[in-house]
Design an enzyme around this catalytic site. Structure first.
Site, PDB file in Angstrom:
ATOM      1  N   ARG A 126      -6.945 -45.786   6.062  1.00  0.00           N
ATOM      2  CA  ARG A 126      -5.088 -45.627   6.262  1.00  0.00           C
ATOM      3  C   ARG A 126      -4.786 -44.234   6.673  1.00  0.00           C
ATOM      4  O   ARG A 126      -3.782 -43.985   7.164  1.00  0.00           O
ATOM      5  CB  ARG A 126      -4.495 -46.493   5.125  1.00  0.00           C
ATOM      6  CG  ARG A 126      -2.930 -46.511   5.654  1.00  0.00           C
ATOM      7  CD  ARG A 126      -2.338 -47.306   4.474  1.00  0.00           C
ATOM      8  NE  ARG A 126      -2.573 -48.908   4.799  1.00  0.00           N
ATOM      9  CZ  ARG A 126      -1.542 -49.415   5.551  1.00  0.00           C
ATOM     10  NH1 ARG A 126      -0.393 -48.844   6.091  1.00  0.00           N
ATOM     11  NH2 ARG A 126      -1.739 -50.641   5.823  1.00  0.00           N
TER      12      ARG A 126
ATOM     13  N   GLU B  43       6.185 -49.329   0.605  1.00  0.00           N
ATOM     14  CA  GLU B  43       5.616 -47.906   0.543  1.00  0.00           C
ATOM     15  C   GLU B  43       6.241 -46.864   1.403  1.00  0.00           C
ATOM     16  O   GLU B  43       6.571 -45.793   1.086  1.00  0.00           O
ATOM     17  CB  GLU B  43       4.208 -48.101   1.028  1.00  0.00           C
ATOM     18  CG  GLU B  43       3.371 -48.703   0.155  1.00  0.00           C
ATOM     19  CD  GLU B  43       2.160 -49.252   0.856  1.00  0.00           C
ATOM     20  OE1 GLU B  43       2.240 -50.194   1.565  1.00  0.00           O
ATOM     21  OE2 GLU B  43       0.885 -48.799   0.388  1.00  0.00           O
TER      22      GLU B  43
END
Lengths: 478, 773
Positions: free
Chosen positions: B320, B723
């Site tokens: 990621r 997030e």
């Protein structure tokens, strides 16, 4: 002969509680959660830094009951003696109606995970109970001892304003001072290794008989010896009920603070003595620590990073010590012998610190440097005091915490200043001299190199503030 | 309910958190608040005091003999596998045997009558460990040969070597990015109750009950159907309870089964911080080619990540990182490589952003470098390189950015925050201020939504409508403060057109909804909201059929209005229709299921569509810095953040503000400090400094992006919010950098690495002053 009582007595949920069979080191938090089943008060850190365990303690003061937030995780049960204990379960009305503080928290969306919330509610309740209004800054100061990881605090601070606009049940179930006064019988409390005298003489006798005892005032430091170090600190002698140690005497020439005076209690008198202390006091611990912690304790435990010794040394404070037989006094800086070692005889204890009032011509400042502004231990704390006569430094006293194994004066730098005109040349010489005064270490709070560099820069800041006070040289936190 | 025109608590209403009232009265029960069952015993872990070494002896005689001790557990007491590796790599034991791999690794557990007795006993172990060379940081890891904990990844777009070689300007540098402890206020905890015939029930503070279930079964050698895991709420998690709960649950369950008593394991905060993983600290080597106008032509980046002793989630985390090493910018050519390095430190794990933030920071550093190299304002370079039309829309993983609103948000925020005028004013003020310098920066955020492991993008829900018309809701998502339970309840209320108060929210438990994914990757409401809607719709469809049939009208003559149902020309109260349906033997319970469409990812090829969509935001921060000490404060922050069509604007705002401040902590005061022996010395709030109320911006203007809706068919066109806001805090780091740059008249890139503690800020000031001399 002082009488003895084998039980701790305090008010809790509308009745007098008497606890006789508890260990000295049991914390208020463990007792609440494990024995009483009152689980609203949370453990977040067990070291007095997160505030999730905040409870209120009421004590009689000047004809009223003052409620102060404290950390239950590092408060020993015996410290409840003579107090009114209030927890989050005690706030809402019996029909479930929320108090203005609780209602404001709900309306402002001030809880997310909710684990820190009871602590915030208690801290705000103390503020709301004590004052008819509060600025955003007041709210922030009241919340310096409470950590929240979810909200970013904005809605909590908003709740701190909203709570003054709402009506509802009483903010907390306050009692009358007489109810607390009735608990005081003058007896020494002895429960499971916990000893709490009610007079100076009784304290002196106890320490003479048991010089190995651990003296505890607010337990903001000693509490961790137990919760983290699992140390046996019994017999534990708690000085919180000795009235003579809680006296504040503001004389024309000097201020005398009893060793049991908390930061919160000492704050106004200290600021009247030296306004420069205000910004420092606002950055020592959080409200919970300032309510419990004492200036005497901060001195007596001899920490190299205690925040009060540097300014007190710079101001020329003297320490008063007592054993059963005698009283003696010494300059504060002479008390600190080496790391963890103080000039303290067996059975001897700190009774007071006396601070002379600065004279006209005295310039004083104290600067604290830490990673986080509030509720953080100093990387270093520098205190500076000069007496100027016609631009000449007739006296200089500089003391730092965090720069050596003890709070320590900068003798070489002071000598470079004394008798000289307070100008850039002397400043540079004094800054250079600091390298001879200190050889700070690296640790997680800062590197030695940073400490050394900052020590000089802080002296430079002091110079700027004494010579060019209009020029801003530090952050204005409003 | 009376004939109101609107239900209470439907979708898009700014409802309070479902537990708000319980929170403020202390009545919300967390795992540690569950009433102690009779015979409750307490466990404590014994932790290794060496970073790397061979265990010569583990003498627990004194531990066993300590007052109150009921038993001691080591690896040999484990009936199943001594393994809690979430990857199946068998690289993470419950208890170390043979070799210790980090300072703080569990060696044994002791169970005693009280928690205090267990803690005291644990310290009596006589452990002999022969030290072996310890690899504590990235330099040491590389020097020792660069052992990896998991397979690295490289993303390639175009011919980056040629692009950089041909670029008119080139520069290279290195950025070090610090880690972060989650510092959830509620530490880890597990309470295990032995049942009959080998069953065990575990109350666990976990984001991933299904994984805890599987791990407990794995360790105990049981099939999953013997283990039930339940969690009503957590006191914060932030990724720290995705895999890290496994240890505590497994040990509590092992102790409960072994002793046949309920056992609770609640580590002290210090043990929690020492023994559980954190956000990965990384070092990024970057090289960028660009032209005189500030267009980036090619980017190469290598991300070395300190993973710790085991893989844990380091593979997907570092993947990621690469997926976000573009942030909002179009790199025409790129080669992005991860280096997930093994170290003898605690195994780093998921943390809000899951590696993405490190990638985005590197992207912003590259932009900043280009800006300083050209003497341009960083916002100019940001705007120049932001993703754009179809020709400028391909990411380094070959997904097209089709929902790009970053340019619009950046422009709107620049105007709202008055960026250019304030920048000019602040630079004039800096010229007149010798010590205090101000800085300003505006940074964007683009964050990819979906688990990159495609199979995790599924969810289940269970909805019951009782005969009295009240509804009970359960789904696989967990509540950690983010308001998921409320949002999903609002969805169900909306489907049935009943007040949300009629929807009872219940604890997440593996025996109601199985095979769930972690509540992570910001996916909670996207996945569980859809699953719950599908369950509610199944029941609503049956009610519709029943109403149509029983009243002899067509299905399209049945509609759900607030609190009632219109059937032809008649209106029936919802509760009454439910009662009639029950009497007519209509099934009033349903499961719901959802899987995210469109996504696919070929890791070997480095191509695909790992993300269903992107969330966007932008923040402008202004700071003041004391250039004599490095102290600073955040004066003002303006945020514009995209949540699509919000399911609950109050909860979304809370996520944005909270995420921002948490990100700010990561980039400023939160410093993890290990000593030379590999001991974490910042292991409690006394030494590890997360933000306080007084650290929040002095002025904090937060707005949800208007007129935004998800282009994809998400639940009510909302967007994930957990997030992305964390990375809005990059604006603070860059504002600090801007203030530092003032001391060299903005001629040099400060290269201010996070965490920007006052010490780091002063070092940057001194370095720039020296270089500019």
């Amino acid at each position: 002969m002082t009488s003895t009582r084998g039980a701790i007595r305090f008010l809790h949920r509308g009745r007098v509680r008497e606890l006789a069979a508890e260990s000295a080191t049991r914390t208020v938090l463990d007792w609440l959660r494990e024995t009483e089943g009152l689980t609203g008060t949370k453990e977040g850190c067990a070291e007095g830094d997160c505030g999730a365990c905040t409870v209120l303690l009421g004590r009689a003061e000047a004809g009223a009951v003052r409620y102060e937030a404290v950390n239950a995780c590092i408060a020993f049960l015996g410290m409840l003696e003579g107090r009114h204990l209030v927890t989050v379960e005690d706030l809402a009305a019996s029909d479930g109606t929320l108090t203005p503080v609780q209602q404001a928290m709900v309306e402002c969306h001030a809880s997310q995970c909710g684990f820190c919330t009871p602590g915030f509610v208690m801290a705000l309740s103390a503020l709301r109970h004590a004052s008819a209004s509060a600025s955003a800054r007041d709210v922030e100061v009241a919340l310096q001892g409470n950590l929240c990881r979810c909200t970013g605090y904005q809605p909590i601070v908003e709740a701190g304003a909203r709570m003054y606009e709402l009506t509802g049940p009483p903010v907390l179930p306050a009692v009358e001072p007489g109810e607390l006064d009735a608990l005081e019988d003058g007896a020494t409390v002895r429960v499971g290794g916990f000893v709490q005298p009610a007079s100076l003489d009784a304290l002196a006798d106890i320490l003479q008989a048991t010089p190995e005892a651990t003296i505890v005032a607010g337990a903001t430091d000693v509490g961790l010896w137990v919760t983290k170090g699992l140390r046996d600190i019994t017999p534990m002698v708690h000085i919180g009920r000795v009235a003579a140690l809680r006296e504040i005497d503001e004389g024309p020439e000097r201020l005398r603070l009893g060793a049991g005076v908390s930061y919160t209690q000492a704050w106004p008198a200290l600021v009247r003595l030296a306004p420069g202390l205000d910004a420092l006091l606002a950055r020592i611990g959080g409200a919970q620590v300032r309510n419990a912690g004492t200036i005497g304790g901060n001195i007596a435990n001899g920490s190299p990073i205690g925040d009060m010794p540097p300014p007190l040394i710079a101001l020329g404070a003297r320490l008063e010590l007592r054993s059963r037989g005698e009283v003696r006094e010494l300059p504060l800086e002479d008390f600190f012998l080496d790391y963890g070692r103080q000039d303290l005889a067996p059975g001897e204890f700190v009774t007071a610190v006396t601070i002379p009032r600065p004279k006209p011509g005295t310039h004083f400042a104290v600067y604290k440097i830490s990673k986080r502004r509030d509720e953080d231990i100093s990387a270093l704390c520098g205190a500076f005091r000069i007496d100027l006569v016609d631009g000449v430094v007739v006296e200089a006293r500089i003391a730092f915490g965090g720069m050596a194994a003890t709070p320590k004066r900068a003798a070489v730098a002071e000598a470079a200043m004394r008798g000289r005109t307070w100008d850039e040349t002397v400043l540079d010489a004094a800054i250079a001299a600091l390298a001879m005064d200190y050889a700070p270490i690296d640790d997680w709070r800062a590197s030695g190199a940073y400490r050394s560099r900052i020590a000089g820069n802080l002296l430079r800041r002091f110079f700027a503030e004494t010579t060019e006070p209009a020029m801003p040289v530090r952050l204005a936190h409003v | 309910m009376s004939r109101t025109e609107k239900i209470r608590g439907g979708v898009a209403e700014a409802m309070a958190h479902d537990s708000a009232r319980l929170h403020v009265t202390g009545a919300a029960r967390y795992c540690d608040d569950i009433q102690a069952p009779a015979g409750l015993a307490h466990a404590c872990l014994g932790l290794a005091e060496a970073a790397h070494g061979r265990i010569v002896s583990l003498d627990l005689a004194a531990v066993k003999a300590a007052p109150g001790v009921l038993g001691v557990l080591t690896a040999s007491d484990i009936p199943g596998a001594n393994d809690i590796s979430p990857t199946g790599r068998h690289d993470e034991p419950v208890f170390a045997t043979g070799e210790v791999l980090f300072h703080g690794q569990p060696l044994f557990a002791v169970v005693a009558e009280t928690r205090d007795a267990a803690r005291r006993a644990a310290r009596l172990a006589e452990v002999e460990i022969v030290p072996l060379p310890a690899i504590l940081d990235l330099d040491a890891a590389r020097a020792a040969g660069g052992k990896l904990v998991t397979a690295p990844l490289t993303l390639t777009l175009g011919d980056v070597d040629a692009a950089i070689a041909a670029a008119p300007r080139r520069l290279a540098g290195r950025m070090a990015i610090g880690g972060q402890d989650h510092f959830y206020l509620e530490g880890h905890i597990a309470l295990a109750l032995p049942g009959e015939d080998g069953e065990v029930a575990v109350f666990s503070s976990t984001q991933h009950p299904s994984e805890v279930q599987h791990m407990v079964a794995h360790v105990l050698g049981l099939p999953s159907n013997r283990v039930t895991v339940e969690v009503r709420r957590m006191g914060g998690a932030f990724g720290g309870k995705e895999t890290q709960s496994n240890l505590f649950a497994a040990v509590a369950a092992l102790a409960a089964v072994t002793l046949d008593r309920p056992v609770k394991l609640r580590p002290d905060r210090d043990d929690d911080m020492v023994a559980t993983g954190k956000r990965h600290d990384m070092e990024v080597d970057y090289e960028v080619g660009f032209d005189a106008a500030g267009n980036v032509l090619g980017v190469e980046m290598t991300f070395a990540a300190r993973c710790g002793f085991s893989a844990d989630l380091s593979g997907p985390v570092t993947d990621r990182t690469l997926f976000h090493a573009d942030n909002c910018y179009h790199w025409p050519a790129a080669r992005l490589t991860s280096e997930p390095l093994m170290t003898h430190t605690v195994s780093n794990t998921a943390f809000r952003g899951f590696g993405g933030p490190q990638g985005m920071l590197a992207a912003e550093r590259v932009i900043e470098e280009v800006a300083f190299a050209l003497g341009e304002d960083p916002l100019t370079i940001r705007t120049r390189n932001v993703y754009g039309d179809a020709a400028r829309a391909v990411t380094p993983y070959h997904q097209r950015v089709e929902d790009n609103i970053a340019p619009r948000l950046m422009a709107a925020l620049a105007e709202r925050a008055d960026y250019w005028a304030r920048r000019a004013a602040l630079r004039r003020a800096n010229a007149d201020s010798a010590v205090i310098k101000r800085g300003l920066a505006l940074t964007p955020v683009k964050f990819g939504i979906s688990f990159t492991a495609t199979h995790f993008n599924q969810a289940g829900a269970l909805v019951h409508v009782y005969a009295d018309g009240s509804v009970r809701l359960n789904h696989g998502g967990t509540e950690m403060g983010q308001g998921l339970y409320m949002k999903v309840a609002q969805v169900v209320a909306e489907e049935f057109q009943i007040d949300v108060d009629r929807v009872r929210i219940t604890a997440t438990t593996t025996d109601k909804v199985p095979n769930t994914s972690a509540t992570a990757a910001s996916s909670g409401s996207d996945l569980n909201g859809m699953a719950a809607r599908n369950a509610a719709r199944a029941i609503r469809d049956r009610l519709t059929d029943f109403a149509a049939e029983s009243h002899g009208v067509a299905r399209d003559q049945v509609s759900f209005l607030p609190g009632r149902v219109r059937v032809g020309n008649a209106e029936i109260a919802f509760d009454e229709l439910v009662r009639q349906a029950y009497m007519a033997r209509v099934q009033l319970s349903a499961t719901g299921f959802y899987k995210t469409p469109k996504i696919h990812w070929d890791r070997v090829a480095g191509r695909g569509r790992p993300f269903y969509y992107f969330s966007y935001g932008a923040a402008a921060a202004e700071v003041a810095v004391d250039t004599a000490t490095g102290e600073y404060q955040v004066e003002r922050v303006d945020i514009l953040h995209d949540v699509g069509r919000s399911l609950n604007p109050a909860i979304d705002r809370g996520q944005i503000e909270g995420g921002f401040v948490q990100g700010m902590g990561w980039l400023t005061t939160e410093e993890l400090w290990w000593d030379d022996a590999g001991r974490l010395r910042t292991h409690a709030p006394s030494t590890y400094k997360i933000p306080l109320a007084s650290d929040r911006p002095r002025v904090f203007n937060v707005h949800l992006a208007e007129d935004s809706e998800n282009r994809e068919e998400t639940i009510y066109r909302s967007k994930a919010v957990g997030e992305p806001p964390l990375m809005l805090a990059m604006s603070v780091l860059h504002a600090l950098s801007d203030a530092v740059a003032s001391v060299a008249d903005y001629s040099l890139c400060p290269r201010l690495d996070p965490p920007a503690t006052p010490e780091r800020v002063l070092a940057a000031v001194d370095r720039l002053r020296e270089a500019a001399r």
